[in-house]
Design a protein around this motif. Structure first.
Motif, short mmCIF file in Angstrom:
data_model
loop_
_atom_site.label_atom_id
_atom_site.label_comp_id
_atom_site.label_asym_id
_atom_site.label_seq_id
_atom_site.Cartn_x
_atom_site.Cartn_y
_atom_site.Cartn_z
N CYS A 62 122.69 -102.89 9.07
CA CYS A 62 123.18 -101.65 8.82
C CYS A 62 123.85 -100.80 10.16
CB CYS A 62 121.83 -100.82 8.58
SG CYS A 62 121.96 -98.96 8.51
N ARG A 64 124.38 -97.73 10.83
CA ARG A 64 123.54 -96.33 11.37
C ARG A 64 122.40 -96.86 12.07
NH1 ARG A 64 123.20 -92.38 6.23
NH2 ARG A 64 125.28 -92.66 5.74
N CYS A 65 121.52 -97.59 11.44
CA CYS A 65 120.32 -97.93 12.20
C CYS A 65 120.18 -99.18 13.13
CB CYS A 65 118.89 -97.66 11.57
SG CYS A 65 118.78 -99.15 10.40
N CYS A 101 119.84 -99.79 2.78
CA CYS A 101 118.77 -99.48 3.82
C CYS A 101 117.80 -98.48 3.69
CB CYS A 101 119.59 -99.17 5.03
SG CYS A 101 118.88 -99.00 6.57
N CYS A 104 117.68 -95.79 6.54
CA CYS A 104 118.23 -94.67 6.42
C CYS A 104 118.34 -93.95 5.08
CB CYS A 104 119.73 -95.31 6.75
SG CYS A 104 119.84 -95.84 8.25
#
Ligand SMILES: [Zn+2]
Length: 434
Positions: A62, A64-65, A101, A104
């Motif tokens: 992912c 984002r994370c 995810c 997220c």
């Protein structure tokens, strides 16, 4: 049957070459979790395209994370531009996956190790372009690699952003603040350099040369680092002086030699231009014509022929000549070792100038008197600061600005200056591509 055999024979070298290309890529640009599937020429034979796919069983990450997450779907194929090769553009073709995810709580596009998802250039190519953009102008870099100026800009921005986020400030002993004009109409930048004996680098670029802009530097480094600064070099620009008094009250503040000399040269130039004009109007022999560099350069830097012309010029009783002699006499100041004796010399020089009736020089004398203590700090700090560092950095900054000529927006200059003078760390690379 025969025709087919010939075709296979003809196609074989190309096929073989493409296989080799994948071997080379695996050697220099390999990422676990992904495989190079095949390489081939594009339809128009102008570029090489290499298909990339996820390694079987490896999960997407992912963006984002930065954790792996279960797959959701796959986006249409994208082209990531890689370093050109033997006159061919090179592209990696890849269909980005999206992940579902849970951390997220969203469907997010995956993170790929060779690019940042938003740009069309691979990280390796950006670093490659950015390195060249330090040697050549951005325009030349774009031309040399058949890409656009905007892509070179993107590459430098990527590398500089990384560098600023990852640099360590550490302890800073000495800083120099300097202003630099970057466009007509009094557009200035404030540049702050670290001028320690072992580290010299550009720390900060600010818009304008105001109190607010210089304060921006101290906000960036924080009070902790600022409180440990021992020396500050600057010119006589009042907003800088004020901020230094406020933020570095413990530091020894030094008026930089180079700025004082520059100021004096500017005054001399003004006097010469004015007098030269008046002489022309009065119809007198134009003895000052083409004398500008004779007067501004140090005598030891003149060629023999120029030295004769200077001697010749000095016989005339002109304001310019008197101002020149005052300027030359002032140079002796820098030979002193003791602040006390330097102070005595400075006072005497100012007294002489105040009697000279040459207004631009008197203006300088008044300003030197006003900043007497800061000038004498130069002698108090002498052995501890490498002099001429700010001047050297200033020259490099000007050179950088000349190279980015034509794109004098603040953002471009800011990036170009950090890039060439910031000594910033670079993003990690799988291989040194040049
Ligand atoms: Zn996530």
């Amino acid at each position: 049957m025969v025709a087919r055999a010939i075709l296979v024979v003809l196609a074989f070298p190309i096929f073989h070459f493409m296989l080799q290309l994948i071997t080379i890529l695996n050697r220099c640009h390999r990422f676990p979790g992904f495989v190079y599937q095949q390489a081939g020429f594009s339809f128009d034979h102008k570029s090489i395209e290499i298909a990339v796919r996820p390694r079987k069983g490896s999960a997407a990450v992912c963006s984002r994370c930065h954790q792996s997450a279960p797959g959701y779907d796959q986006l249409p194929e994208r082209r990531f531009e890689f370093i050109p090769f033997w006159g061919f553009l090179v592209f990696l073709l890849y269909s980005m996956r999206r992940v579902d995810c849970r951390r997220c709580e969203a469907v997010v596009v995956e993170q790929v190790p060779w690019g940042d998802g938003k740009r069309t250039l691979t990280n390796a190519y950006m670093l490659f372009l950015a390195r060249w953009a330090r040697r050549l102008s951005w325009k030349e870099t774009a031309e040399a690699f058949h890409t656009s100026w905007e892509k070179v800009f993107d590459a430098v921005e990527h590398v500089v952003t990384f560098g600023l986020a990852h640099r360590t400030l550490g302890q800073i002993d000495a800083i120099g603040v300097d202003e630099i004009q970057y466009a007509k109409g009094h557009k200035y930048l404030t540049l702050v350099y670290q001028i320690d004996l072992d580290v010299t680098r550009l720390l900060w670029v600010g818009k304008e040369r105001t109190i607010e802009s210089f304060q921006g530097f101290f906000t960036t480094i924080g009070d902790e680092v600022a409180s440990k600064i021992v020396f500050v070099c600057s010119d006589m620009w009042e907003p800088y002086l004020k901020v230094i008094r406020e933020k570095c009250s413990e530091a020894l503040h030094i008026l930089d030699r180079f700025h004082i000399v520059a100021k004096m040269n500017k005054a001399l130039d003004e006097i010469r231009a004015g007098e030269s004009r008046r002489m022309a109007m009065d119809g007198r022999t134009p003895v000052l014509k083409k004398s500008r560099w004779l007067l501004l350069k140090r005598e030891e830097n003149l060629k023999t022929e120029q030295r004769f012309r200077l001697r010749d010029l000095l016989r005339y009783n002109l304001r310019t000549v008197r101002a020149y002699l005052l300027k030359e006499a002032f140079q002796q100041l820098w030979d002193y070792n003791s602040a006390t004796w330097a102070g005595k010399f400075l006072d005497e020089w100012c007294r002489q100038v105040m009697r000279s009736r040459i207004e631009p020089m008197k203006k300088i004398a008044r300003s030197l008197r006003q900043h007497r203590e800061l000038i004498l700090n130069y002698f108090r700090a002498q052995k501890l600061l490498s002099s001429g560092v700010v001047e050297g950095l200033n020259n490099k900054a000007k050179l950088t600005m000349r190279k980015s000529y034509g794109f004098r927006t603040f953002r471009c200059l800011e990036l170009a200056l950090y890039h060439s003078l910031g000594k910033l760390p670079e993003p990690e690379s799988t291989h040194d591509f040049f």
